[in-house]
Design an enzyme around this catalytic site. Structure first.
Site, PDB file in Angstrom:
ATOM      1  N   PRO A 198      30.015   7.734 -30.771  1.00 30.97           N
ATOM      2  CG  PRO A 198      29.426   9.291 -32.420  1.00 30.97           C
ATOM      3  CD  PRO A 198      29.194   7.855 -31.996  1.00 30.97           C
ATOM      4  CE1 TYR A 199      27.024   9.142 -22.823  1.00 30.68           C
ATOM      5  CE2 TYR A 199      26.808   6.750 -23.006  1.00 30.68           C
ATOM      6  CZ  TYR A 199      26.792   7.900 -22.242  1.00 30.68           C
ATOM      7  OH  TYR A 199      26.556   7.824 -20.884  1.00 30.68           O
ATOM      8  N   GLY A 200      30.396   7.013 -26.311  1.00 30.55           N
ATOM      9  CA  GLY A 200      31.502   6.390 -25.595  1.00 30.55           C
ATOM     10  C   GLY A 200      32.823   7.080 -25.841  1.00 30.55           C
TER      11      GLY A 200
END
Length: 391
Positions: A198-200
């Site tokens: 989810p960060y990327g």
């Protein structure tokens, strides 16, 4: 009766004149006070002075950027909600550059659209460097909605405010996590973006928002910097990395190494020893924060209207986690205990950059490429700040 009434009116008139005089004097003194003079400077464009809004400027990377910008005579406004940043870093910056009109700090949450709009209304920004974001891969897999809100939604609010108030220059702090786990190394700017956590994903969505905005604005100048694993600290020892205690488990490997060396935690936990790499541990491209900030300053200087520049910011070589740990042991002089555990969700085996594009187009090259040297500099700050900025 006429005489008394006339005298009463005369007294009232004198009191009104006196009150008006006092008010005028107060306003005159107020406009001459340093705080008001400074606020006027921030609210007006000034020839020869570039006013930069730095979101997340109280954080580890953001504070180092502010220090460099101030050194280079930029006018800086920090906006930070201190959820991950540190007011101690801001105080040091204020002490270093106390002159009116150099630096101001605004406590605000970028998720509050009305607050962001008010900040843009009250300040004359020439450019925005957008650092503010939660940024831990493991945490993003556990709290994906938080990451999409904090990164993607907040970036949308920022660029909408820029569009509404005519701010045309944006330097966006992105990440190599947008590439996911590429099939071949090194990573170039043309490597397909297939993020796996989810960060990327949230960062890539933010990039897409910025791309689409730039297509509708022919004079928008954008630079997107996708950088790799950040280490190090200010060589002069003024700033360092001081994450909140509750984030130690999520933080960078350098922070964990230092915590282990100082005895704050019993040892270092290395997650994953069965990757398809030479020693089984993850391989990463470690970029010193001083080099990273130099890339941002060069990007700011080279941003051109109608153009979107995309650059990887890394050293061009990968080091394994085991190699990193050995360098940390040498830098600290402590034989750190290491526990090898199972993989962390969302991690990838090998990631390092091809920095040839930023070298040729922005004349930027990483200078602090020795792991032990960068860690030694950061370790000095850690030893001198046992309680972080609360010392």
């Amino acid at each position: 009766m006429d005489f008394v009434e006339t005298k009463r009116r005369s007294n009232v008139s004198r009191k009104l004149l006196l009150a008006a005089g006092i008010t005028a004097l107060f306003l005159f003194m107020l406009t001459k006070s340093p705080s008001t003079t400074a606020s006027i400077k921030f609210s007006r464009h000034e020839p020869g002075v570039t006013h930069v809004l730095v979101t997340g400027g109280a954080g580890y990377i953001g504070s180092h950027a502010v220090l460099r910008l101030l050194k280079d005579s930029y006018r800086v406004t920090i906006v930070d909600n201190l959820s991950r940043g540190n007011m101690g870093a801001v105080k040091i910056l204020q002490q270093l550059y106390p002159e009116p009109g150099r630096l101001q700090f605004i406590y605000a949450d970028l998720g509050d659209a009305s607050a962001v709009n008010r900040i843009f209304s009250q300040n004359a920004f020439d450019a925005v460097i957008h650092f503010a974001a939660v940024a831990y891969v493991g945490e993003s897999t556990a709290e994906p909605l938080r990451y999409y809100h904090n990164i993607t939604s907040n970036t949308l609010i920022i660029v909408k405010a820029m569009a509404a108030h005519g701010v045309k220059k944006l330097i966006y702090s992105s990440t190599c996590a947008t590439y996911g786990e590429p099939e071949k190394m090194p990573i170039t700017e043309d490597t397909p973006q297939v993020p796996i956590n989810p960060y990327g994903k949230a960062k890539k969505m933010s990039e897409d928002i910025i791309f689409d905005l730039s297509k509708t604005s022919s004079d928008m100048a954008v630079m997107i910097l996708r950088y790799f694993n950040v280490i190090g600290s200010d060589p002069e020892g003024r700033l360092g990395e001081a994450p909140r205690p509750e984030l130690r488990e999520q933080g960078r490997i350098s922070g964990a190494c230092f915590d282990a060396a100082r005895g704050i935690i019993p040892g270092l936990k290395v997650r994953g020893t069965d990757y398809k790499t030479p020693d089984g541990t993850c391989v990463r491209d470690y970029i010193d924060v001083t080099d990273l900030i130099d890339a941002h300053v060069k990007a700011l200087a080279h941003a051109k209207p109608g153009k979107v520049g995309i650059y990887n910011v890394g050293t061009g070589k990968g080091s394994s986690v085991k190699e990193f740990v050995e360098a940390c042991k040498k830098a600290t002089g402590v034989n750190i205990k290491v526990d090898y555990l199972s993989r962390r969700p969302g991690d990838y085996a090998e990631v390092y950059s091809d920095p040839s594009k930023i070298r040729s187009e922005l004349n930027w090259t990483a200078r602090y490429t020795n792991l032990e040297e960068s860690l030694s500099i950061a370790w000095r700050w850690q030893k001198a700040h046992i309680n972080g900025y609360n010392n």
